[in-house]
Motif scaffolding. Structure first.
Motif, short mmCIF file in Angstrom:
data_model
loop_
_atom_site.label_atom_id
_atom_site.label_comp_id
_atom_site.label_asym_id
_atom_site.label_seq_id
_atom_site.Cartn_x
_atom_site.Cartn_y
_atom_site.Cartn_z
N ASP A 195 -13.09 3.53 10.33
CA ASP A 195 -13.91 3.96 9.19
C ASP A 195 -13.40 5.29 8.64
O ASP A 195 -13.39 5.50 7.42
N HIS A 196 -13.00 6.21 9.53
CA HIS A 196 -12.42 7.47 9.07
C HIS A 196 -11.15 7.22 8.25
O HIS A 196 -10.93 7.86 7.21
N MET A 197 -10.33 6.29 8.72
CA MET A 197 -9.10 5.97 8.01
C MET A 197 -9.39 5.32 6.66
O MET A 197 -8.74 5.60 5.66
N ALA A 198 -10.41 4.44 6.63
CA ALA A 198 -10.78 3.80 5.37
C ALA A 198 -11.29 4.81 4.35
O ALA A 198 -11.10 4.64 3.14
N ALA A 199 -11.92 5.87 4.84
CA ALA A 199 -12.45 6.90 3.95
C ALA A 199 -11.37 7.87 3.47
O ALA A 199 -11.59 8.63 2.53
N HIS A 200 -10.21 7.85 4.12
CA HIS A 200 -9.10 8.72 3.74
C HIS A 200 -8.28 7.99 2.67
O HIS A 200 -7.32 7.29 2.96
N PRO B 185 -5.76 -5.00 -9.82
CA PRO B 185 -5.35 -3.79 -9.10
C PRO B 185 -6.54 -2.93 -8.71
O PRO B 185 -7.57 -2.91 -9.38
N ARG B 186 -6.39 -2.21 -7.60
CA ARG B 186 -7.38 -1.24 -7.15
C ARG B 186 -6.94 0.16 -7.54
O ARG B 186 -5.74 0.45 -7.55
N PRO B 187 -7.89 1.05 -7.80
CA PRO B 187 -7.50 2.42 -8.17
C PRO B 187 -7.09 3.27 -6.97
O PRO B 187 -6.37 4.26 -7.14
N THR B 188 -7.57 2.93 -5.77
CA THR B 188 -7.25 3.72 -4.58
C THR B 188 -6.86 2.81 -3.43
O THR B 188 -7.20 1.62 -3.40
N HIS B 189 -6.15 3.40 -2.48
CA HIS B 189 -5.79 2.73 -1.24
C HIS B 189 -6.33 3.53 -0.06
O HIS B 189 -6.57 4.73 -0.16
N SER B 190 -6.50 2.84 1.06
CA SER B 190 -6.99 3.46 2.29
C SER B 190 -5.84 3.68 3.26
O SER B 190 -4.79 3.04 3.16
N LEU B 191 -6.07 4.57 4.20
CA LEU B 191 -5.08 4.85 5.23
C LEU B 191 -5.03 3.69 6.21
O LEU B 191 -6.06 3.27 6.74
N VAL B 192 -3.83 3.14 6.45
CA VAL B 192 -3.68 2.03 7.38
C VAL B 192 -2.56 2.35 8.37
O VAL B 192 -1.54 2.95 8.01
N HIS B 193 -2.73 1.92 9.60
CA HIS B 193 -1.74 2.12 10.65
C HIS B 193 -0.53 1.21 10.42
O HIS B 193 0.62 1.62 10.56
N HIS C 119 -0.80 4.48 2.93
CA HIS C 119 -2.00 4.12 2.18
C HIS C 119 -1.76 2.75 1.54
O HIS C 119 -0.76 2.55 0.85
N ALA C 120 -2.67 1.84 1.77
CA ALA C 120 -2.55 0.48 1.26
C ALA C 120 -3.92 -0.17 1.30
O ALA C 120 -4.94 0.47 1.60
N ASP C 121 -3.96 -1.46 1.01
CA ASP C 121 -5.21 -2.21 1.09
C ASP C 121 -5.74 -2.21 2.53
O ASP C 121 -4.98 -2.48 3.47
N PRO C 122 -7.03 -1.97 2.73
CA PRO C 122 -7.58 -2.14 4.08
C PRO C 122 -7.43 -3.57 4.59
O PRO C 122 -7.36 -3.80 5.79
N GLU C 123 -7.37 -4.53 3.67
CA GLU C 123 -7.17 -5.92 4.08
C GLU C 123 -5.83 -6.11 4.80
O GLU C 123 -5.70 -7.00 5.64
N GLN C 124 -4.84 -5.28 4.46
CA GLN C 124 -3.56 -5.35 5.17
C GLN C 124 -3.76 -5.00 6.64
O GLN C 124 -3.23 -5.67 7.54
N GLU C 125 -4.51 -3.95 6.89
CA GLU C 125 -4.80 -3.54 8.27
C GLU C 125 -5.59 -4.62 9.00
O GLU C 125 -5.29 -4.98 10.15
N HIS C 126 -6.58 -5.17 8.33
CA HIS C 126 -7.47 -6.12 9.01
C HIS C 126 -6.80 -7.47 9.22
O HIS C 126 -7.16 -8.18 10.17
#
Length: 303
Positions: free
Chosen positions: A138-143, A193-201, A227-234
């Motif tokens: 969640d911290h990464m998603a908020a970054h 397209p999305r305006p922002t991306h989230s931090l992903v490992h 930084h990319a789509d959270p869906e990539q991480e999941h």
């Protein structure tokens, strides 16, 4: 026979980073990834920790030389990822010393098992760690970061390249190329397209998570952080955590998740098969990864 990092280089690293009073009394090369060497160094001397971990990105540690890979590697991306995760409030091993000219680093040794091992040896401890990992995610998603590229476009391009390469190596993928290509374009066309991306490992499996004594997750192999789509991480989390994924699940865009999932399967076919062209030692494991993801990719277009 591949020659790895010379132990004398690791002893020099310890002297430079921890002082001349610290001596290396043992060197153990750990089984790790395909781009860097990971060593546990046993130390002696006044004030020396019992052990430290050394990372080496020396060319002889890289099983991919001359082969393009989607993720960066080296000391610079490692340090950048470390600082970014610290800013996001996510735990990684403390960096004790870094030698930029040599692509070497000393980091804190986190004793104990990975989360992957703990699933079997101590399920209740693993459950506590999963809860804490969900908070870290969640911290990464908020970054977030403004989208300076379109994540779905990058994903589509890489997936098509992986598909083309996999098709030359596996006749099943070759036969399914039209269906797989159509599915990738269909999913991509349905997105905006999305305006922002989230931090992903980027490669967050349970084998890339160490646990502190209080079951706090510590992320390793962080060089792919972006930084990319959270869906990539999941997509990766669902694949690697399997029946343990539920505590990490979040509300996601199902079409984006489907695109990243298919792209991931294609990457995990082409990449392992490419790696087997060289002298990577854990060959059965790579073949198993490629075979599993071949079956999964084909299943997605046979439904």
């Amino acid at each position: 026979m591949r020659a790895f990092t010379d132990p004398s280089e690791l002893r020099r690293l310890v002297r430079e980073g921890l002082g001349p009073g610290c001596r290396v009394t043992g060197v153990e090369r750990l089984r790790g990834g395909s781009k860097k060497g990971v060593y546990r160094l046993t130390l002696a001397g006044m004030g020396a920790p019992p052990t430290v971990i050394a990372y080496s990105w020396a060319p002889q540690e890289n099983y991919w030389p001359g082969v393009p890979t989607p993720h960066p590697s080296g000391l610079a991306p490692f340090l950048s990822a470390h600082h970014t995760l610290q800013a996001a409030g996510v735990r990684t091993p403390h960096v004790l010393y870094a030698s930029e000219p040599d692509d070497l680093a000393l980091v804190e040794d986190i004793p104990g098992d990975t989360l992957e091992t703990t699933f079997t040896t101590d399920p209740s401890r693993a459950a506590r760690a999963l809860s804490k990992l969900a908070v870290a995610l969640d911290h990464m998603a908020a970054h977030t970061s403004p989208a300076d590229h379109t994540s779905e476009d990058v994903t589509l391009t890489r997936a098509l390249n992986d598909l083309a390469e996999a098709a030359t190596r596996d006749p099943r993928i070759n036969a399914a190329t039209p269906a797989l290509t159509n599915r990738l374009h269909e999913l991509h066309a349905a997105l905006t397209p999305r305006p922002t991306h989230s931090l992903v490992h980027g490669e967050l499996g349970p084998d890339h998570i160490l646990l502190t004594p209080d079951a706090h997750p510590v992320l390793i192999d962080i060089e792919s952080l972006t930084h990319a789509d959270p869906e990539q991480e999941h997509a990766y989390l669902r694949l690697r955590f399997g029946p343990h994924y539920a505590p990490l699940s979040r509300l996601l865009n199902p079409t984006r998740l489907a695109l990243h999932t298919l792209a991931l399967h294609l990457s995990l076919i082409a990449g392992p098969l490419r790696l087997l062209d060289g002298d990577f030692p854990h060959r059965d494991a790579m073949r198993g990864i490629a075979e599993h993801n071949t079956r999964e990719a084909l299943r997605l277009v046979e439904m």
